[in-house]
Design a protein around this motif. Structure first.
Motif, PDB file in Angstrom:
ATOM      1  N   HIS A  72       0.816  -1.218   0.000  1.00  0.00           N
ATOM      2  CA  HIS A  72       0.000   0.000   0.000  1.00  0.00           C
ATOM      3  C   HIS A  72       0.853   1.273   0.000  1.00  0.00           C
ATOM      4  CE1 HIS A  72      -3.654  -2.273   0.392  1.00  0.00           C
ATOM      5  NE2 HIS A  72      -3.225  -2.873   1.487  1.00  0.00           N
ATOM      6  N   ARG A  73       2.133   1.106  -0.272  1.00  0.00           N
ATOM      7  CA  ARG A  73       3.101   2.206  -0.333  1.00  0.00           C
ATOM      8  C   ARG A  73       3.143   3.026   0.965  1.00  0.00           C
ATOM      9  NH1 ARG A  73       4.731   7.185  -1.608  1.00  0.00           N
ATOM     10  NH2 ARG A  73       6.509   7.422  -3.030  1.00  0.00           N
ATOM     11  N   ARG A  74       3.022   2.357   2.073  1.00  0.00           N
ATOM     12  CA  ARG A  74       3.280   2.995   3.364  1.00  0.00           C
ATOM     13  C   ARG A  74       4.744   2.694   3.711  1.00  0.00           C
ATOM     14  NH1 ARG A  74       0.787   0.993   7.557  1.00  0.00           N
ATOM     15  NH2 ARG A  74      -0.122  -0.872   6.611  1.00  0.00           N
ATOM     16  N   LEU A  75       5.601   3.354   2.967  1.00  0.00           N
ATOM     17  CA  LEU A  75       7.025   3.036   3.019  1.00  0.00           C
ATOM     18  C   LEU A  75       7.679   3.627   4.257  1.00  0.00           C
ATOM     19  CD1 LEU A  75       7.868   3.721  -0.734  1.00  0.00           C
ATOM     20  CD2 LEU A  75       7.211   1.547   0.330  1.00  0.00           C
ATOM     21  N   PHE A  76       8.802   3.043   4.631  1.00  0.00           N
ATOM     22  CA  PHE A  76       9.572   3.568   5.753  1.00  0.00           C
ATOM     23  C   PHE A  76       9.984   5.016   5.480  1.00  0.00           C
ATOM     24  CE2 PHE A  76      11.448  -0.737   7.363  1.00  0.00           C
ATOM     25  CZ  PHE A  76      10.198  -1.071   7.875  1.00  0.00           C
ATOM     26  N   LYS A  77      10.047   5.791   6.538  1.00  0.00           N
ATOM     27  CA  LYS A  77      10.615   7.127   6.463  1.00  0.00           C
ATOM     28  C   LYS A  77      12.128   7.023   6.637  1.00  0.00           C
ATOM     29  CE  LYS A  77       6.708   9.173   5.920  1.00  0.00           C
ATOM     30  NZ  LYS A  77       6.374   9.783   4.606  1.00  0.00           N
ATOM     31  N   LEU A 113      17.960   3.825  20.468  1.00  0.00           N
ATOM     32  CA  LEU A 113      17.015   3.703  19.358  1.00  0.00           C
ATOM     33  C   LEU A 113      16.341   2.333  19.369  1.00  0.00           C
ATOM     34  CD1 LEU A 113      19.078   5.421  16.511  1.00  0.00           C
ATOM     35  CD2 LEU A 113      16.841   6.182  17.350  1.00  0.00           C
ATOM     36  N   ARG A 114      17.123   1.301  19.596  1.00  0.00           N
ATOM     37  CA  ARG A 114      16.556  -0.050  19.635  1.00  0.00           C
ATOM     38  C   ARG A 114      15.563  -0.190  20.792  1.00  0.00           C
ATOM     39  NH1 ARG A 114      19.047  -4.005  16.650  1.00  0.00           N
ATOM     40  NH2 ARG A 114      18.441  -5.598  18.172  1.00  0.00           N
ATOM     41  N   GLU A 115      15.885   0.414  21.907  1.00  0.00           N
ATOM     42  CA  GLU A 115      14.975   0.368  23.054  1.00  0.00           C
ATOM     43  C   GLU A 115      13.665   1.080  22.728  1.00  0.00           C
ATOM     44  OE1 GLU A 115      14.849   1.726  27.782  1.00  0.00           O
ATOM     45  OE2 GLU A 115      16.693   1.949  26.594  1.00  0.00           O
ATOM     46  N   LEU A 116      13.769   2.228  22.053  1.00  0.00           N
ATOM     47  CA  LEU A 116      12.565   2.976  21.673  1.00  0.00           C
ATOM     48  C   LEU A 116      11.695   2.153  20.726  1.00  0.00           C
ATOM     49  CD1 LEU A 116      12.428   6.713  20.613  1.00  0.00           C
ATOM     50  CD2 LEU A 116      11.266   4.977  19.266  1.00  0.00           C
ATOM     51  N   VAL A 117      12.325   1.561  19.721  1.00  0.00           N
ATOM     52  CA  VAL A 117      11.585   0.786  18.720  1.00  0.00           C
ATOM     53  C   VAL A 117      10.940  -0.437  19.364  1.00  0.00           C
ATOM     54  CG1 VAL A 117      11.835  -0.605  16.624  1.00  0.00           C
ATOM     55  CG2 VAL A 117      12.978   1.613  16.794  1.00  0.00           C
ATOM     56  N   THR A 118      11.680  -1.110  20.224  1.00  0.00           N
ATOM     57  CA  THR A 118      11.131  -2.279  20.914  1.00  0.00           C
ATOM     58  C   THR A 118       9.961  -1.885  21.807  1.00  0.00           C
ATOM     59  OG1 THR A 118      13.312  -3.335  20.899  1.00  0.00           O
ATOM     60  CG2 THR A 118      11.680  -4.206  22.443  1.00  0.00           C
ATOM     61  N   PHE A 131      12.781   3.621   9.077  1.00  0.00           N
ATOM     62  CA  PHE A 131      11.898   3.202  10.167  1.00  0.00           C
ATOM     63  C   PHE A 131      10.448   3.507   9.786  1.00  0.00           C
ATOM     64  CE2 PHE A 131      13.809   7.357  10.836  1.00  0.00           C
ATOM     65  CZ  PHE A 131      12.695   8.181  10.874  1.00  0.00           C
ATOM     66  N   PRO A 132       9.466   2.894  10.463  1.00  0.00           N
ATOM     67  CA  PRO A 132       8.056   3.168  10.164  1.00  0.00           C
ATOM     68  C   PRO A 132       7.694   4.626  10.446  1.00  0.00           C
ATOM     69  CG  PRO A 132       8.270   1.145  11.432  1.00  0.00           C
ATOM     70  CD  PRO A 132       9.613   1.804  11.446  1.00  0.00           C
ATOM     71  N   ALA A 133       6.729   5.134   9.706  1.00  0.00           N
ATOM     72  CA  ALA A 133       6.340   6.543   9.824  1.00  0.00           C
ATOM     73  C   ALA A 133       5.897   6.904  11.230  1.00  0.00           C
ATOM     74  CB  ALA A 133       5.226   6.849   8.822  1.00  0.00           C
ATOM     75  N   GLU A 134       5.236   5.964  11.929  1.00  0.00           N
ATOM     76  CA  GLU A 134       4.720   6.282  13.260  1.00  0.00           C
ATOM     77  C   GLU A 134       5.822   6.444  14.302  1.00  0.00           C
ATOM     78  OE1 GLU A 134       3.317   1.951  12.452  1.00  0.00           O
ATOM     79  OE2 GLU A 134       3.994   3.689  11.293  1.00  0.00           O
ATOM     80  N   LEU A 135       7.052   6.082  13.944  1.00  0.00           N
ATOM     81  CA  LEU A 135       8.173   6.260  14.873  1.00  0.00           C
ATOM     82  C   LEU A 135       8.945   7.548  14.614  1.00  0.00           C
ATOM     83  CD1 LEU A 135       9.662   2.643  15.056  1.00  0.00           C
ATOM     84  CD2 LEU A 135       8.121   3.772  16.663  1.00  0.00           C
ATOM     85  N   ARG A 136       8.531   8.296  13.617  1.00  0.00           N
ATOM     86  CA  ARG A 136       9.302   9.481  13.245  1.00  0.00           C
ATOM     87  C   ARG A 136       9.393  10.492  14.397  1.00  0.00           C
ATOM     88  NH1 ARG A 136      11.175  11.869   8.682  1.00  0.00           N
ATOM     89  NH2 ARG A 136      11.379  14.129   8.710  1.00  0.00           N
TER      90      ARG A 136
END
Length: 428
Positions: free
Chosen positions: A318-323, A339-344, A414-419
């Motif tokens: 659906h072209r919700r590509l990583f930022k 960063l890894r802690e935040l993403v996890t 990374f995913p857009a919601e993590l920007r």
């Protein structure tokens, strides 16, 4: 009479039905027809919608440019020995130009990390395989052709100009893909005066060999434009941040599928793709891999019961590509743990949702790019009125500024919601 292909770049691509019969027979082989189903620029059409052209059309154009270059050399009224050399190798060079991308896997370079084999080596294997239709057609024309084409691809063939026309910093492959990719992406960065560059090409006798060069008075600026066109295309198209993010996502999807297969999960896919992802790809499998195989698998994995595979596939579909965020390797290393802690903490696996992508480009080098000194060098030479060769960067301040410089771009994907959380963490 010519067999003619209508083409958006060259208008009419023609090959004589008798003189160029080998080229036409090679076009009809299954190995070459497969290139119709492999896009030249992989997933770049997600950024440039017109970039849906294929390796097939590029290969046709490359053979056509080789034909034009050889015809140009004949028009220069070369000495009889060179005239015979050109005629002797004409058919071989057209065939090699046509076949140069035969080994590409789906999505062009994306899948090479799963085979740990560059596409050039797959091309050599196909040409050398006595069971391939390409090999059979070549042997029928001349039993030496498969070995000679391998020598050309491995840059050990003589005369040197033959290698350089096929694979160097001044070759028909680069000339062709720059103008084709520019046209199909809708950008102008890759345009250069290809007609004048060909018109300016010369063959210069050097120590019992013939060196490819450009007429200094006529072609210096055309040569500069050619090198700069490639530099701009890498900066603006090939390394576009969104295209690179899409590349990263496809690699991670295939990595996840590969790991699931290795741990006993069953996923819908063709046998050839299964063997590629498990490290058991054969030459026969190679023939059965193209973009449609990957696209079909991605659509099936959209419904996977593995949450990571399904999520990544749906995002891509659906072209919700990583930022992306520019971040040098040193900075990423310093922030990696946080960063890894935040993403996890946000519910994502950093292995698949936090990736540092590095894009590299060497616009022009006057070094040998290969350790084997038997191989033909990569230099672009100019020739003056006295017949002396001058390396391009010694005659051009513009190219000297780019010489032997590697341009790298490190981007965090990374995913857009993590920007926003990532930006806050980094204080940006």
């Amino acid at each position: 009479m010519d067999k003619v292909f209508r083409d958006p770049v060259h208008n009419l691509i023609g090959f004589d039905r008798e003189r160029d019969a080998l080229v036409l027979e090679l076009i009809d082989t299954p190995q070459f027809q497969r290139l119709r189903h492999i896009r030249q620029l992989g997933v770049t059409s997600l950024v440039y919608p017109g970039a849906t052209h294929t390796r097939f059309s590029h290969a046709l154009g490359t053979a056509f440019l080789m034909k034009r270059v050889l015809e140009h050399f004949h028009e220069l009224n070369p000495p009889p020995t060179l005239q015979r050399t050109l005629e002797e190798h004409r058919e071989l060079l057209l065939a090699a130009a046509l076949l140069h991308d035969l080994g590409h896997l789906p999505f062009s370079h994306l899948l090479e990390e799963f085979t740990h084999t560059p596409h050039e080596e797959w091309t050599v294997r196909i040409v050398s395989d006595p069971h391939s239709a390409v090999h059979a057609v070549l042997v029928q024309a001349n039993p030496r052709y498969p070995h000679q084409i391998v020598q050309l691809f491995q840059r050990t063939f003589q005369p040197a100009f033959a290698v350089k026309l096929l694979s160097s910093q001044l070759d028909v492959d680069r000339m062709e893909y720059l103008v084709r990719d520019s046209l199909c992406t809708g950008v102008t960065y890759g345009y250069f005066d290809v007609n004048w560059l060909i018109h300016s090409l010369r063959l210069v006798e050097q120590r019992d060999d013939w060196e490819l060069a450009i007429d200094l008075r006529k072609g210096l600026h055309a040569a500069e434009g050619y090198v700069l066109a490639r530099y701009y295309m890498y900066q603006q198209v090939y390394h576009h941040k969104t295209a690179r993010a899409a590349d990263v996502m496809v690699r991670k999807i295939l990595q996840r599928a590969s790991e699931l297969l290795r741990t006993g999960h069953d996923l819908p896919m063709t046998p050839a793709l299964r063997r590629l992802l498990t490290g058991a790809l054969t030459l026969e499998d190679h023939l059965h891999l193209d973009d449609t195989v990957i696209i079909t698998a991605l659509r099936a994995w959209y419904e996977s019961d593995d949450p990571v595979l399904a999520d990544l596939t749906r995002r891509f579909w659906h072209r919700r590509l990583f930022k992306t965020l520019e971040m040098p390797l040193e900075e990423f290393t310093a922030w990696s743990a946080q960063l890894r802690e935040l993403v996890t903490g946000a519910g994502f696996d950093p292995e698949y949702y936090l990736i540092l992508d590095r894009a590299l480009d060497d616009p022009y080098t006057d070094r040998y790019l290969w350790s084997n000194r038997k191989e033909v060098g990569e230099h672009i030479f100019l020739v003056n009125d006295a017949g002396e060769l001058i390396e391009l960067s010694h005659a051009s301040d513009v190219i000297a500024a780019l010489r032997n410089k590697t341009f790298s771009q490190d981007r965090l994907c990374f995913p857009a919601e993590l920007r926003e959380p990532i930006m806050r963490l980094l204080g940006r």
